[in-house]
Design a protein around this motif. Structure first.
Motif, short mmCIF file in Angstrom:
data_model
loop_
_atom_site.label_atom_id
_atom_site.label_comp_id
_atom_site.label_asym_id
_atom_site.label_seq_id
_atom_site.Cartn_x
_atom_site.Cartn_y
_atom_site.Cartn_z
N GLU A 232 50.63 28.42 -46.18
CA GLU A 232 49.76 29.58 -46.37
C GLU A 232 48.28 29.19 -46.18
OE1 GLU A 232 50.67 30.78 -50.31
OE2 GLU A 232 52.70 31.46 -49.82
N GLN A 233 47.45 30.20 -45.94
CA GLN A 233 46.02 29.92 -45.82
C GLN A 233 45.44 29.59 -47.19
OE1 GLN A 233 43.71 32.79 -43.68
NE2 GLN A 233 44.90 32.57 -41.80
N VAL A 234 44.49 28.66 -47.21
CA VAL A 234 43.88 28.20 -48.45
C VAL A 234 42.68 29.07 -48.79
CG1 VAL A 234 42.70 26.28 -49.56
CG2 VAL A 234 44.63 25.84 -48.06
N ASP A 235 42.61 29.48 -50.05
CA ASP A 235 41.47 30.23 -50.55
C ASP A 235 40.51 29.25 -51.22
OD1 ASP A 235 39.62 31.97 -51.57
OD2 ASP A 235 40.99 33.00 -52.94
N LEU A 236 39.46 28.87 -50.50
CA LEU A 236 38.50 27.91 -51.01
C LEU A 236 37.40 28.56 -51.84
CD1 LEU A 236 38.13 25.56 -47.92
CD2 LEU A 236 39.08 24.95 -50.14
N SER A 237 37.49 29.86 -52.05
CA SER A 237 36.45 30.54 -52.82
C SER A 237 36.67 30.42 -54.33
CB SER A 237 36.38 32.02 -52.44
OG SER A 237 37.59 32.70 -52.82
N VAL A 238 37.87 30.00 -54.75
CA VAL A 238 38.16 29.92 -56.18
C VAL A 238 37.51 28.68 -56.77
CG1 VAL A 238 40.33 31.14 -55.86
CG2 VAL A 238 40.30 28.66 -55.83
N ASP A 239 37.27 28.74 -58.08
CA ASP A 239 36.69 27.59 -58.78
C ASP A 239 37.67 26.41 -58.74
OD1 ASP A 239 34.63 29.26 -59.32
OD2 ASP A 239 34.92 29.32 -61.50
N GLY A 240 37.12 25.22 -58.72
CA GLY A 240 37.97 24.04 -58.75
C GLY A 240 37.31 22.85 -58.10
N LEU A 241 38.14 21.88 -57.76
CA LEU A 241 37.67 20.61 -57.21
C LEU A 241 38.09 20.52 -55.75
CD1 LEU A 241 36.41 17.81 -57.99
CD2 LEU A 241 38.75 17.04 -58.42
N VAL A 242 37.15 20.15 -54.89
CA VAL A 242 37.41 19.94 -53.47
C VAL A 242 37.10 18.47 -53.16
CG1 VAL A 242 36.85 20.58 -51.10
CG2 VAL A 242 36.86 22.33 -52.89
N ALA A 243 38.13 17.72 -52.77
CA ALA A 243 37.96 16.31 -52.41
C ALA A 243 38.08 16.18 -50.90
CB ALA A 243 39.01 15.46 -53.10
N VAL A 244 37.07 15.60 -50.28
CA VAL A 244 37.06 15.39 -48.83
C VAL A 244 37.33 13.91 -48.58
CG1 VAL A 244 35.69 15.52 -46.72
CG2 VAL A 244 35.47 17.30 -48.47
N LEU A 245 38.47 13.62 -47.93
CA LEU A 245 38.91 12.24 -47.77
C LEU A 245 39.17 11.92 -46.30
CD1 LEU A 245 41.52 12.11 -50.68
CD2 LEU A 245 39.10 11.47 -50.77
N GLY A 246 38.61 10.81 -45.85
CA GLY A 246 38.93 10.31 -44.53
C GLY A 246 40.35 9.78 -44.49
#
Length: 362
Positions: A232-246
């Protein structure tokens, strides 16, 4: 007939190349396959093939990704009754890929998603090792929902053992077809539930992690990024933690999962400087594993975890974490439509996750 647009023509050419490449790999396998023959099958020039794919490895990975993503997956409706049931069901589902003894070897390797001779340099081996760590985490998150314990014990080491047993089965099926019995392997996976591994998560670097930078930046999240776990498509507008990893730092995904508050969304964003090879290697492995997981565990199993591959680094840029490469480790905390904490380097997810708690104590 209306002339095709440039985008339509590119899509048609790419589809022709992929179809020809799949036929070539089915007939010959990876190592003996020839790009010239693929071009001939597709009725294209060698240059046309290379304008869409940088090399044979990228072609092979693209064929496997397309095969996995187009396969129909019937999702489970109910959670397995016990940890042993879950391990057995997962093993049975995973082992369905094993070819029959009399299947042609090249086509059988494609069915196995074989990476023999494909992962043949330090970069790809490092990325594969990190991706398997991420696979173990995804399986462990599911296994941790099985059983009466609350909170559930960490089961990453158990997941690693199950994946090791199954991965070895695939390698033997390729190199020594007919060896072993799949039913025995399923039972062996079931009995892994009885092992006491004293599994804990206590990285020694956490007390020394640099605090996150507090901020109040606008958050305009990108849309249309698919979750590799659920599709499913991700809803990035919700509160929470976003980890960007190589792609060489994927083992830090567990830090994001364990550091986050109970019930809040954790989104792991995978970035790479080489989408055609490194990105598709990660995409292949995770999409393949996820298709097995969804047949065993209900969709709500990963309701607080999302995983996306951000080939164009749009999510990283929106979060103020660009530029990125395969060694990136960074994170942000989202609250009320804004980026309120940002961290870079080792322990970034832990730092960003705990910044909110610091605000609350204040």
């Amino acid at each position: 007939m209306a002339r095709l647009t440039r985008v339509q023509q590119q899509a048609r050419t790419r589809a022709s190349v992929l179809a020809a490449a799949r036929q070539e790999f089915v007939e010959h396998g990876y190592a003996p396959a020839k790009v010239d023959r693929i071009a001939e099958r597709a009725e294209l020039t060698r240059g046309a093939v290379y304008s869409n794919f940088p090399g044979k490895r990228a072609l092979y990975l693209a064929v496997l990704v397309e095969m996995v993503e187009n396969a129909r997956v019937d999702e489970a409706a109910e959670r397995p009754g016990s940890l042993a049931d879950a391990l057995g069901s997962f093993a049975r589902t995973w082992l369905e890929r094993l070819p029959l003894v009399d299947d042609p070897a090249p086509g059988g390797r494609l069915q196995l998603r074989s990476l023999v001779d494909v992962v043949d340099d330090e970069q790809s081996r490092t990325v594969l090792a990190q991706t398997v760590r991420l696979e173990a985490l995804l399986l462990a998150v599911a296994l941790e929902t099985c059983g009466p314990d609350d909170p559930a014990p960490r089961r990453v080491r158990l997941a690693e053992l199950a994946l090791t047993l199954l991965g070895g089965s695939a390698l033997l099926a390729e190199l020594a077809p007919g060896f072993g019995d799949s039913f025995d392997r399923v039972r062996a996976c079931e009995h892994l539930a009885d092992l006491h591994l004293a599994d804990t998560w206590a990285p020694p670097h956490l007390p020394f992690v640099k605090p996150a930078e507090r901020c109040q930046d606008a958050w305009t999240p990108p849309t249309g990024l698919p979750d590799l776990i659920t599709g499913e498509q991700v809803d990035l507008s919700v509160d929470g933690l976003v980890a960007v990893l190589g792609a060489r730092r994927l083992d830090a995904a567990e830090e994001a999962v364990r550091s986050a508050r109970a019930g809040e969304q954790v989104t792991v964003v995978v970035v790479t400087g080489d989408p055609a090879e490194t990105g598709n290697l990660v995409r292949l492995r995770i999409a393949d594993l996820a298709s097995c997981l969804r047949r065993v565990f209900p969709p709500g199993t990963w309701r607080h975890l999302r995983l996306v591959i951000d080939d164009a680094a749009v999510a990283a840029s929106a979060a103020g974490l660009a530029p990125v490469d395969d060694g990136t480790e960074a994170a942000v905390r989202i609250e009320g439509g804004a980026v309120v904490a940002r961290a870079h380097g080792r322990g970034a997810a832990h730092a960003a996750a705990h910044e909110r708690r610091g605000h609350e104590r204040a």
